[in-house]
Design a protein around this motif. Structure first.
Motif, PDB file in Angstrom:
ATOM      1  N   ASN A  79       0.931  -1.081   0.161  1.00 13.55           N
ATOM      2  CA  ASN A  79      -0.072   0.076   0.120  1.00 13.55           C
ATOM      3  C   ASN A  79       0.720   1.384  -0.105  1.00 13.55           C
ATOM      4  N   GLY A  80       0.301   2.150  -0.388  1.00 13.95           N
ATOM      5  CA  GLY A  80       1.081   3.461  -0.626  1.00 13.95           C
ATOM      6  C   GLY A  80       0.346   4.477  -1.787  1.00 13.95           C
ATOM      7  N   GLU A  81       1.071   5.864  -1.697  1.00 11.33           N
ATOM      8  CA  GLU A  81       0.521   6.712  -2.852  1.00 11.33           C
ATOM      9  C   GLU A  81       1.176   6.500  -4.095  1.00 11.33           C
ATOM     10  N   ILE A  82       0.383   6.708  -5.220  1.00 13.82           N
ATOM     11  CA  ILE A  82       0.882   6.362  -6.552  1.00 13.82           C
ATOM     12  C   ILE A  82       0.306   7.522  -7.307  1.00 13.82           C
ATOM     13  N   TYR A  83       0.936   7.939  -8.494  1.00 16.40           N
ATOM     14  CA  TYR A  83       0.353   8.921  -9.457  1.00 16.40           C
ATOM     15  C   TYR A  83       0.124   7.987 -10.794  1.00 16.40           C
ATOM     16  N   ASN A  84      -1.491   8.015 -11.243  1.00 14.46           N
ATOM     17  CA  ASN A  84      -1.972   7.469 -12.272  1.00 14.46           C
ATOM     18  C   ASN A  84      -2.531   8.263 -13.194  1.00 14.46           C
ATOM     19  N   ARG A  85      -3.039   7.969 -14.442  1.00 18.06           N
ATOM     20  CA  ARG A  85      -3.449   8.698 -15.462  1.00 18.06           C
ATOM     21  C   ARG A  85      -4.844   8.421 -15.787  1.00 18.06           C
ATOM     22  N   ASN A 103      -8.800  10.843 -19.948  1.00 20.40           N
ATOM     23  CA  ASN A 103      -8.506  11.899 -20.527  1.00 20.40           C
ATOM     24  C   ASN A 103      -7.195  12.504 -20.533  1.00 20.40           C
ATOM     25  N   GLY A 104      -6.170  11.656 -19.744  1.00 15.95           N
ATOM     26  CA  GLY A 104      -4.947  12.091 -19.880  1.00 15.95           C
ATOM     27  C   GLY A 104      -4.466  12.753 -18.425  1.00 15.95           C
ATOM     28  N   GLU A 105      -5.496  13.132 -17.811  1.00 20.74           N
ATOM     29  CA  GLU A 105      -5.229  13.774 -16.429  1.00 20.74           C
ATOM     30  C   GLU A 105      -4.605  13.063 -15.528  1.00 20.74           C
ATOM     31  N   ILE A 106      -3.235  13.515 -14.885  1.00 20.97           N
ATOM     32  CA  ILE A 106      -2.688  12.872 -13.793  1.00 20.97           C
ATOM     33  C   ILE A 106      -3.077  13.122 -12.583  1.00 20.97           C
ATOM     34  N   TYR A 107      -3.551  12.089 -11.507  1.00 22.07           N
ATOM     35  CA  TYR A 107      -3.839  12.204 -10.471  1.00 22.07           C
ATOM     36  C   TYR A 107      -3.220  11.495  -9.250  1.00 22.07           C
ATOM     37  N   PRO A 108      -3.230  11.917  -8.070  1.00 27.32           N
ATOM     38  CA  PRO A 108      -2.717  10.879  -6.894  1.00 27.32           C
ATOM     39  C   PRO A 108      -3.871  10.156  -6.341  1.00 27.32           C
TER      40      PRO A 108
END
Length: 896
Positions: A409-415, A418-423
């Motif tokens: 478990n942990g924090e990750i940045y995905n897309r 629509n191309g927007e990157i979010y945590p």
């Protein structure tokens, strides 16, 4: 098969059922005992949370009373209440420690005990803070921050307790209670902050912005509770506070922002305490309901175990009969049951992948967050969501954890699609079969964009000034600590510049806070433009800024040269007029510079040195800079020591009034001027020129002024029994702060009424510096006192802002010619002519005239030739104590 074999089969079957039944009974008994232990632990945690709430409740009151005590500069009423409150806080803390000892019998996580110990260590600092509060050695902002941090440490234990709850329902109830306690804390912070402001009757530097921030956080917390609480808690909350919850408090908050402090600290504190006590009562009611629900749930759960234990014998037989059927069905359904165990209706995104990482199922929340439909991702891997912001090592560590530990478990940045990157916060668990082989992976994630934004907002509130967006005191201290370490490592020098804006207070008071705030923002921008991008400009509060510049080189001489150039550049950056709201303002800066050349220095020592140098720049005429040296430090230490002992001087009767007599043109005593003297038990007589500026600066002059009024009225009362002295007037000096104090008029009237004195005998001397303040307000006060019979004298005429309009606009009865004019009369014809002009002007205006500082017979002769003048000076009488007054006779003047 014969009957024997049938019996053998039945016996074998009975043995198997018996063994299986005892096995189930053993497991169920262990579960029964574990359930009892779990509910006992939860009940202890609830009682522990209640003790935290009780202690924090008393700590909140102590914070508020401490803030009011500091704001009132040591008011006796708040001092008495604060002493009693501290006893209550300590009593609740001892009860909390007893609860901590009770928790030691349970197997709680080590991190939980560590958090408790950290909170207790923070409480140990309370003794030092209390002493600084009583000695008035701490600012209200620093005191409020300490108690807030102390309470936050203990309140941070409540969510940890909720995590240990036996059921999700109980955990959510505990979280709701925690949120209510947080709202209570925000309300208490607002109570303490405004109590300080009501007591001080003004906004100290930085307090105006702090009031806005505290009130906003309080309102936000209250709304957050209403939004997040369950229906039962919300309904109970509304039943307690419907229509009236903090409405008066909000109205008072609006009044305070507009500068209305009429309510007073005591009334405000009591008003908010009633509301906060209601919140405390509501929290206790929540805890009571929680304990009742916990008891019901415990009984219900244990009853299930008990029923199961009693009925397990019969159940075992029927279980055996259906075992064959269940085994056949179990293998067919086991994978489906394992996957379906994840709650697909959750608000969090859910993804199920096979052993090869290919997506098998997703839930609606996944589709909403990622933008991909289930049909678009089935058979693909989660790699289609990669943002590119996490490197290969990140994913390697993730898979190592999944394979070796079975989870990650942990924090990750995905897309998104629509191309927007979010945590997002992602938890992945490996699903294993009965042979411990991994068959599937289940990922549960949530979009934490709002959480990240809140963290950034909180970070800015914690480390940046909300007005100028410059680093605040906390962030400055961190960077100073880093600079000291860097200096030690690289053997280099740094500098700190302490900047105080000259004349800012006049602009702020006359043009209002909006103009003042915009001026501070512009000043911060100019300072940023005057330094490098890697340097630091911080705002400590009010009109005080600090600049930290590192890497001035390894040579002390080089460092001083660069620091001098920077000081000149900073000074020039503030020299240009400020254009605010289409109006020009001339506000320069006094700058104190300290060189970080001693690697054993502390941050507080460095700032104290720069502050000392800044005051030296102020005394040098402002709009300049000065470097710190040890002589300046000794001067400031002497000032601080004097200020510290001044607060005890009044209580210990170390002050006395001396009297210098005034003579009329017939050389007869017509009155006297009361002059204060301080008899220090160790230093002896301390000159008024040393301690009067200090009490003027810290506001203690109002208390000393009240004592002078009472003592002067007592003296006039004694004179009233003497046929000659009862006609004498007694002049007392009134400082601008004392004159503008709300209690000034009532103190005067109370004292003259107490001694049944004609108010005209008490002459109030004011200097020209008073008259540049709020002219209409001063006129109102003077004419009001004039209507009661008091008389006024304009002291030190000709040395300040004198003008004929002052004499014509205010109801003066007397004008005192400053001794600087009298001193040169016998040698300077211009001085003599100027004195004659002043006397002629005063006579035309119908004012009495007193010539101060008459020390030579020649001066007296010249003044006698003019006529109609009263005299005061060493030629006639030095200031004498009340006991020495008998040796002064009205015919002394015959020897002049």
């Amino acid at each position: 098969m014969n009957k024997f074999h049938i019996r053998i089969g039945l016996i074998a079957l009975g043995v198997v059922i018996g063994i299986w039944n005892f096995y189930i009974l053993g497991i169920e008994w262990i579960a029964y005992q574990e359930t009892k232990r779990s509910y006992s632990q939860t009940r202890a945690l609830i009682q522990f949370s209640q003790s935290i709430g009780d202690f924090v409740h008393e700590s909140q009151k102590e914070r508020g009373l401490s803030a009011a005590y500091l704001g009132s500069n040591g008011d006796i009423e708040f001092k008495s209440r604060l002493k009693k409150q501290r006893l209550l806080s300590d009593k609740k803390f001892l009860a909390l420690l007893q609860r901590v000892r009770t928790l030691s019998r349970y197997s709680l996580p080590a991190t939980f005990h560590q958090s408790i110990q950290m909170s207790i260590e923070k409480q140990k600092q309370l003794g030092d803070i209390r002493e600084r509060v009583f000695n008035l050695e701490i600012s209200a902002s620093e005191e409020i921050d300490f108690y807030t941090e102390l309470n936050a440490n203990f309140l941070g234990l409540l969510p940890l307790s909720a995590k240990l709850a036996p059921t999700r329902e109980i955990a959510l109830r505990l979280y709701d209670n925690t949120l209510l306690v947080e709202c209570t804390e925000k309300a208490a912070i607002e109570r303490g902050t405004l109590a300080n402001i009501f007591a001080a009757k003004r906004f100290e530097p930085g307090m105006y912005e702090k009031v806005i921030s505290v009130h906003a956080i309080h309102q936000s917390c209250k709304q957050s509770f209403i939004d997040k609480a369950s229906n039962n808690e919300r309904n109970l909350y509304n039943s307690y506070f419907s229509h009236t919850l903090f409405q008066d408090s909000h109205r008072i908050y609006e009044q305070v922002l507009s500068g209305d402090f009429s309510m007073g600290a005591t009334k405000w504190f009591n008003h908010m305490t009633v509301n906060i006590d209601q919140l405390k009562t509501l929290h206790e009611r929540f805890d009571q309901l929680l304990e009742e629900d916990l008891s019901r749930l415990e009984k219900k759960t244990l009853l299930k175990h008990e029923i199961f234990l009693v009925g397990s014998f019969g159940y075992g037989f029927f279980m055996l009969l259906g075992a064959i059927y269940l085994v056949q069905q179990m293998f067919a359904m086991i994978n489906t049951l394992r996957i379906s165990s994840v709650v697909f209706d959750s608000n969090e995104g859910v993804l199920v992948a096979d052993i090869n990482g290919k997506i098998m199922r997703v839930n609606p929340a996944f589709e909403k967050i990622s933008g991909y439909s289930e049909s678009e991702v089935l058979g693909l891997t989660p790699a289609l969501l990669k943002s590119g912001l996490n490197d290969s090592q990140f994913y390697k560590d993730m898979w190592d954890s999944l394979i070796n530990k079975g989870f990650w478990n942990g924090e990750i940045y995905n897309r998104r699609k629509n191309g927007e990157i979010y945590p997002e916060y992602l938890s992945i668990s490996a699903v294993r079969d009965e042979y411990r082989n991994i068959t599937h992976y289940v990922g549960i994630f949530s979009d934490i964009t709002a959480k990240k934004e809140n963290e950034e907002r909180i970070n800015r509130l914690a480390f940046y000034d909300p007005l100028t967006q410059l680093p605040n005191r906390r962030l400055l201290f961190e960077r100073l600590e880093h600079a000291l370490v860097k200096n030690e490592r690289n053997k280099t020098y740094s500098m700190v510049a302490f900047i105080d804006l000259d004349n800012f207070k006049i602009v702020n008071d006359t043009k209002g806070h909006l103009v003042g705030d915009d001026l501070l923002k512009e000043a911060g921008n100019r300072l940023l433009e005057a330094i490098r991008a890697e340097d630091t400009v911080a705002r400590l509060g009010g009109d005080e800024f600090v600049i930290l510049i590192e890497d001035l080189g390894p040579s002390r001489e080089q460092a001083f040269k660069i620091a001098s150039d920077i000081g000149s550049k900073i000074s020039l950056s503030l020299q240009k007029p400020f254009e605010i709201h289409e109006e020009l303002f001339f506000v320069t800066g006094s700058i104190g510079i300290a060189i970080l050349d001693n690697y054993t220095q502390t941050v507080n020592e460095i700032l104290a040195q720069a502050d000392t140098a800044m005051y030296s720049a102020k005394e040098s005429g402002k709009h300049t800079f000065r470097f710190f040296d040890s002589a300046l430090q000794q001067k400031m230490l002497k000032k601080l020591e004097c200020e510290k002992t001044l607060f005890n001087a009044l209580e210990e009767n170390q002050f006395q009034l001396f009297y210098q007599f005034q003579y009329n043109h017939q050389n007869e005593i017509s009155g006297a001027e009361a002059l204060i003297r301080w008899f220090h038990p160790e230093r002896g007589i301390v000159s008024p020129t040393e301690f009067i500026p200090i009490v003027e600066e810290n506001g203690f002059i109002t208390e000393i002024g009240k004592w002078i009024i009472a003592e002067a009225c007592r003296t006039l009362h004694e004179w009233s029994h003497d046929p000659i002295r009862k006609k004498w007037t007694l002049s007392i000096n009134i400082s601008p702060k004392q004159f503008l104090d709300e209690s000034f008029t009532s103190v005067l009237l109370d004292n003259v009424n107490r001694y049944a004195l004609p108010p005209s005998l008490l002459r109030l001397e004011v200097t020209e510096s008073l008259l540049i303040n709020d002219i209409e307000k001063i006129q109102d006060i003077m004419y009001h006192l004039k209507s009661h019979g008091f008389t006024f004298s304009l002291d030190d005429f000709g040395t300040g802002y004198s003008s004929l309009s002052y004499l014509n606009s205010f109801p003066f009865d007397e004008l005192k010619i400053d001794q600087s004019f009298i001193r040169n009369m016998e040698n300077d014809p211009h001085a003599s002519a100027l004195v004659r002009a002043i006397i002629t002007m005063a006579e035309v205006l119908g004012l009495e005239i007193v010539a101060e500082g008459v020390e030579l017979a020649e001066q007296h002769t010249i003044l006698q030739s003019i006529g109609g003048i009263h005299y005061q000076g060493y030629l006639f009488s030095k200031p004498v104590s009340k006991n020495e007054m008998q040796s002064v006779h009205s015919h002394e003047s015959s020897d002049v």
